[in-house]
Design an enzyme around this catalytic site. Structure first.
Site, PDB file in Angstrom:
ATOM      1  N   LYS A  22      64.848  36.762  30.824  1.00 35.59           N
ATOM      2  CA  LYS A  22      65.908  36.270  31.727  1.00 35.59           C
ATOM      3  C   LYS A  22      65.331  35.372  32.807  1.00 35.59           C
ATOM      4  CE  LYS A  22      67.476  39.032  35.349  1.00 35.59           C
ATOM      5  NZ  LYS A  22      67.490  38.323  36.628  1.00 35.59           N
ATOM      6  N   ASN A  23      64.245  35.834  33.428  1.00 36.64           N
ATOM      7  CA  ASN A  23      63.738  35.116  34.596  1.00 36.64           C
ATOM      8  C   ASN A  23      62.907  33.886  34.250  1.00 36.64           C
ATOM      9  OD1 ASN A  23      65.126  36.882  36.148  1.00 36.64           O
ATOM     10  ND2 ASN A  23      63.357  38.152  36.701  1.00 36.64           N
ATOM     11  N   ARG A  92      70.852  34.296  41.503  1.00 37.77           N
ATOM     12  CA  ARG A  92      69.946  33.585  42.410  1.00 37.77           C
ATOM     13  C   ARG A  92      69.691  32.140  41.961  1.00 37.77           C
ATOM     14  NH1 ARG A  92      69.398  36.038  46.882  1.00 37.77           N
ATOM     15  NH2 ARG A  92      67.336  35.151  47.236  1.00 37.77           N
ATOM     16  N   CYS A 116      70.839  40.820  42.880  1.00 32.79           N
ATOM     17  CA  CYS A 116      70.854  42.253  43.146  1.00 32.79           C
ATOM     18  C   CYS A 116      70.734  42.534  44.640  1.00 32.79           C
ATOM     19  CB  CYS A 116      69.721  42.921  42.391  1.00 32.79           C
ATOM     20  SG  CYS A 116      70.012  42.918  40.622  1.00 32.79           S
ATOM     21  N   ARG A 121      66.716  39.265  51.144  1.00 38.32           N
ATOM     22  CA  ARG A 121      66.485  38.141  50.234  1.00 38.32           C
ATOM     23  C   ARG A 121      66.829  36.775  50.854  1.00 38.32           C
ATOM     24  NH1 ARG A 121      68.162  39.634  44.157  1.00 38.32           N
ATOM     25  NH2 ARG A 121      66.323  38.409  43.709  1.00 38.32           N
ATOM     26  N   ASP A 307      59.929  44.891  39.440  1.00 36.29           N
ATOM     27  CA  ASP A 307      60.999  45.145  38.465  1.00 36.29           C
ATOM     28  C   ASP A 307      60.625  46.223  37.444  1.00 36.29           C
ATOM     29  OD1 ASP A 307      62.843  42.925  39.318  1.00 36.29           O
ATOM     30  OD2 ASP A 307      61.032  41.802  38.877  1.00 36.29           O
ATOM     31  N   VAL A 329      57.081  44.505  47.650  1.00 40.36           N
ATOM     32  CA  VAL A 329      57.727  43.189  47.460  1.00 40.36           C
ATOM     33  C   VAL A 329      59.092  43.141  48.149  1.00 40.36           C
ATOM     34  CG1 VAL A 329      58.546  41.506  45.771  1.00 40.36           C
ATOM     35  CG2 VAL A 329      56.460  42.824  45.311  1.00 40.36           C
ATOM     36  N   ARG A 415      73.942  41.754  32.806  1.00 42.38           N
ATOM     37  CA  ARG A 415      73.410  40.517  33.401  1.00 42.38           C
ATOM     38  C   ARG A 415      72.005  40.226  32.899  1.00 42.38           C
ATOM     39  NH1 ARG A 415      72.388  40.853  39.300  1.00 42.38           N
ATOM     40  NH2 ARG A 415      70.970  39.191  38.742  1.00 42.38           N
TER      41      ARG A 415
HETATM   42  C1  EPZ Z   1      62.601  36.874  41.385  1.00 36.63           C
HETATM   43  O1  EPZ Z   1      63.448  36.938  42.516  1.00 36.63           O
HETATM   44  C2  EPZ Z   1      63.288  37.638  40.298  1.00 36.63           C
HETATM   45  N1  EPZ Z   1      64.587  37.039  40.062  1.00 36.63           N
HETATM   46  C3  EPZ Z   1      63.438  39.095  40.682  1.00 36.63           C
HETATM   47  O2  EPZ Z   1      63.974  39.796  39.579  1.00 36.63           O
HETATM   48  C4  EPZ Z   1      62.064  39.666  40.997  1.00 36.63           C
HETATM   49  O3  EPZ Z   1      62.209  40.983  41.447  1.00 36.63           O
HETATM   50  C5  EPZ Z   1      61.360  38.818  42.044  1.00 36.63           C
HETATM   51  O4  EPZ Z   1      61.330  37.437  41.633  1.00 36.63           O
HETATM   52  C6  EPZ Z   1      59.935  39.266  42.302  1.00 36.63           C
HETATM   53  O5  EPZ Z   1      59.198  39.231  41.096  1.00 36.63           O
HETATM   54  C7  EPZ Z   1      64.671  35.960  39.335  1.00 36.63           C
HETATM   55  O6  EPZ Z   1      63.685  35.429  38.822  1.00 36.63           O
HETATM   56  C8  EPZ Z   1      66.048  35.413  39.099  1.00 36.63           C
HETATM   57  P1  EPZ Z   1      60.957  36.244  45.478  1.00 36.63           P
HETATM   58  P2  EPZ Z   1      63.210  35.954  43.738  1.00 36.63           P
HETATM   59  O7  EPZ Z   1      61.373  34.973  46.079  1.00 36.63           O
HETATM   60  O8  EPZ Z   1      62.660  34.686  43.252  1.00 36.63           O
HETATM   61  C9  EPZ Z   1      60.930  37.298  50.148  1.00 36.63           C
HETATM   62  C10 EPZ Z   1      65.529  41.024  38.368  1.00 36.63           C
HETATM   63  O9  EPZ Z   1      65.882  42.228  38.371  1.00 36.63           O
HETATM   64  N2  EPZ Z   1      61.364  35.914  50.401  1.00 36.63           N
HETATM   65  O10 EPZ Z   1      59.661  36.310  44.757  1.00 36.63           O
HETATM   66  O11 EPZ Z   1      64.481  35.940  44.522  1.00 36.63           O
HETATM   67  C11 EPZ Z   1      62.037  38.123  49.476  1.00 36.63           C
HETATM   68  O12 EPZ Z   1      62.971  38.595  50.405  1.00 36.63           O
HETATM   69  C12 EPZ Z   1      65.295  40.320  39.693  1.00 36.63           C
HETATM   70  O13 EPZ Z   1      65.367  40.368  37.349  1.00 36.63           O
HETATM   71  C13 EPZ Z   1      61.529  35.485  51.700  1.00 36.63           C
HETATM   72  O14 EPZ Z   1      61.309  36.233  52.658  1.00 36.63           O
HETATM   73  O15 EPZ Z   1      62.108  36.794  44.508  1.00 36.63           O
HETATM   74  C14 EPZ Z   1      61.240  39.207  48.789  1.00 36.63           C
HETATM   75  O16 EPZ Z   1      60.955  40.213  49.733  1.00 36.63           O
HETATM   76  C15 EPZ Z   1      65.555  41.208  40.869  1.00 36.63           C
HETATM   77  N3  EPZ Z   1      61.952  34.192  51.916  1.00 36.63           N
HETATM   78  C16 EPZ Z   1      59.930  38.496  48.409  1.00 36.63           C
HETATM   79  O17 EPZ Z   1      59.865  37.319  49.220  1.00 36.63           O
HETATM   80  C17 EPZ Z   1      62.198  33.332  50.883  1.00 36.63           C
HETATM   81  O18 EPZ Z   1      62.584  32.176  51.125  1.00 36.63           O
HETATM   82  C18 EPZ Z   1      59.835  38.096  46.950  1.00 36.63           C
HETATM   83  O19 EPZ Z   1      60.990  37.361  46.587  1.00 36.63           O
HETATM   84  C19 EPZ Z   1      62.001  33.777  49.565  1.00 36.63           C
HETATM   85  C20 EPZ Z   1      61.590  35.080  49.335  1.00 36.63           C
END
Ligand code: EPZ
Length: 435
Positions: A22-23, A92, A116, A121, A307, A329, A415
């Site tokens: 998916k991702n 997202r 989610c 986020r 995840d 994370v 999803r």
């Molecule tokens: C991706 O989310 C995945 N989603 C998530 O999978 C996954 O858990 C996550 O990466 C971490 O591996 C998709 O790929 C669609 P991040 P993403 O930006 O990109 C903080 C699933 O179940 N952050 O790596 O949104 C954030 O709050 C989903 O498939 C900021 O603070 O995750 C988090 O604490 C759930 N500011 C951390 O970084 C920002 O601008 C990691 O988020 C961006 C992120």
């Protein structure tokens, strides 16, 4: 709203084939908008998140055709720089549209994000990076409005991410491939799904490399062309089935699971005493007679994925002793444990860092560590699924519980997991869809 009725106790055995990630697939569908020529992706899972992404691409004027697991995107007829409100809060993905829309129209309008409910986020890294590349972005009435000044294009620069965010890294990549000059993303995410996106972009004509110390270096080009690309298997789905197999599978073959993308998960499985065998085209997982307790910390790649945490916590509810999981994370990814406790599990959630990794949530009053005392027999319950990965851990809970559980909120699971009911049934689970 339909529900799932799951009767616990049936042993799982046989083979399950893992779908495309998916991702990776959702991001690669967006990448296809960077060229006028057709881009064909294969192994695209038929799940809620790819369906929403395809609808979004069509609403922007792209032609998208699906044949089996192949999806072809032709973006030459794109008409609109605006992702409408209809796609707000569904997932997202819209935030990743900045690059393709800005390079095509020099403007982009994108609604607030969904996905989610596992923490605040924010998207501050995304916005700061795009601004440093020359985009003017304002946020008004729930919409991000971005523009590149007349006569300019996005320009390459050095971006040092405060945290290796998956989405921010992808967003910058998608903007940088057609920007002027070189973009370096330091402290970037290097998840296998991002490498897969980089492979697609390179096939489309981009110049992109992974440098030392988690840095991506992207040399902007003037134009990208069409390509064909196979999406990597979903390592989250693979780990979810592996956790289920370890608890209730006599012998489950997880076809297409990639050992290299799951090293830290497999290490954790081995530490708790679960036996597995690596095969040419998958991984076989056997039920563990006794599960040992462990300590675990989630992290960015190559660490233990956030995840994977939920199905693994589920596994630890049946371990012989006390386990500790430190989530580094997301600040709030243990909300789902309450329902497991209602089924008989013994999980307490703490605000302290119960681990040794540097963690952004230290002294922040965030519930990000869990202590799991096992083994606890589970009993059936009526459960509502709050998010995608928690959803799978509830399915596992129901599969091992005494009695028939009724689960609602299955759209969250759909999803991200393709044909989940058929796959579990194929392994022998007693699972039916009801009203
Ligand atoms: C991706 O989310 C995945 N989603 C998530 O999978 C996954 O858990 C996550 O990466 C971490 O591996 C998709 O790929 C669609 P991040 P993403 O930006 O990109 C903080 C699933 O179940 N952050 O790596 O949104 C954030 O709050 C989903 O498939 C900021 O603070 O995750 C988090 O604490 C759930 N500011 C951390 O970084 C920002 O601008 C990691 O988020 C961006 C992120």
């Amino acid at each position: 709203m339909s529900t799932l009725h799951i009767t616990g106790g049936a042993r799982l055995s046989g083979e399950v084939r893992i779908s495309g990630a998916k991702n990776a697939a959702t991001k690669e569908l967006v990448a296809a908008l960077l060229t006028d020529e057709p881009v064909t992706l294969t192994n695209v899972p038929d799940i809620g998140d790819t369906a929403v992404t395809i609808d979004m691409l069509r609403a922007l004027g792209a032609l998208v055709e699906r044949r089996g697991d192949a999806v072809t995107v032709t973006a030459s007829g794109m008409t609109s720089p605006e992702v409408t409100e209809a796609f707000s809060r569904k997932n997202r993905i819209p935030i990743l549209l900045f690059g393709p829309l800005l390079s095509r129209f020099r403007e982009a309008r994108i609604p607030a994000l969904g996905g989610c409910n596992i923490g605040a986020r924010p998207v501050d890294f995304h916005l700061a990076a795009l601004r440093s590349m020359g985009a003017d972005i304002v946020c008004a009435n729930g919409m991000y409005e971005a523009r590149i000044p007349e006569g300019k294009r996005l320009k390459g620069t050095v971006i040092d991410l405060p945290f290796p965010s998956v989405g921010a890294t992808e967003n910058i990549m998608l903007a940088a491939v057609l920007a002027k000059g070189i973009t370096t993303i330091q402290n970037a995410a290097i998840e296998p799904e991002i490498l897969d996106l980089a492979k697609l972009l390179q096939s489309m004509g981009a110049i992109i490399s992974l440098d030392v110390n988690r840095s991506w270096v992207i040399e902007g080009v003037d134009v990208l062309h069409g390509a064909s690309h196979r999406v990597i298997p979903d390592r989250i789905e693979a780990a979810s089935f592996a956790a289920a197999a370890a608890l209730i599978g006599s012998d489950v073959r997880i076809r297409d699971a990639e050992q290299g993308d799951m090293l830290s998960f497999l290490n954790a499985l081995r530490r708790v005493g679960v036996r597995f065998e690596i095969e040419a085209d998958g991984i076989r997982v056997f039920r563990a007679e006794t599960i040992k307790p462990t300590t675990l910390e989630t992290d960015v790649h190559p660490g233990f994925m956030t995840d994977w945490q939920q199905p693994f916590v589920m596994l630890l509810t049946q371990a012989n002793g006390v386990s500790i999981v430190h989530e580094t994370v997301y600040e709030n990814r243990f909300g789902y444990t309450e329902a497991l406790n209602n089924m008989g599990a013994n999980i307490t959630v703490h605000q302290k860092c119960l681990g040794e990794k540097a963690c952004r949530y230290k002294h922040r009053n965030e519930p990000h560590s869990a202590v799991i005392v096992g083994p606890t027999p589970l009993h059936a319950a009526v459960i509502d699924i709050p998010d995608l990965r928690a959803g799978f851990s509830y399915l596992i809970a129901a599969l091992i519980a005494d009695g028939t559980s009724v689960i609602s909120g299955i759209e969250h699971i759909e999803r991200g997991y393709e044909n989940i009911i058929e796959k579990l049934k194929g392994l022998g689970a007693k699972i039916e869809k009801g009203e």
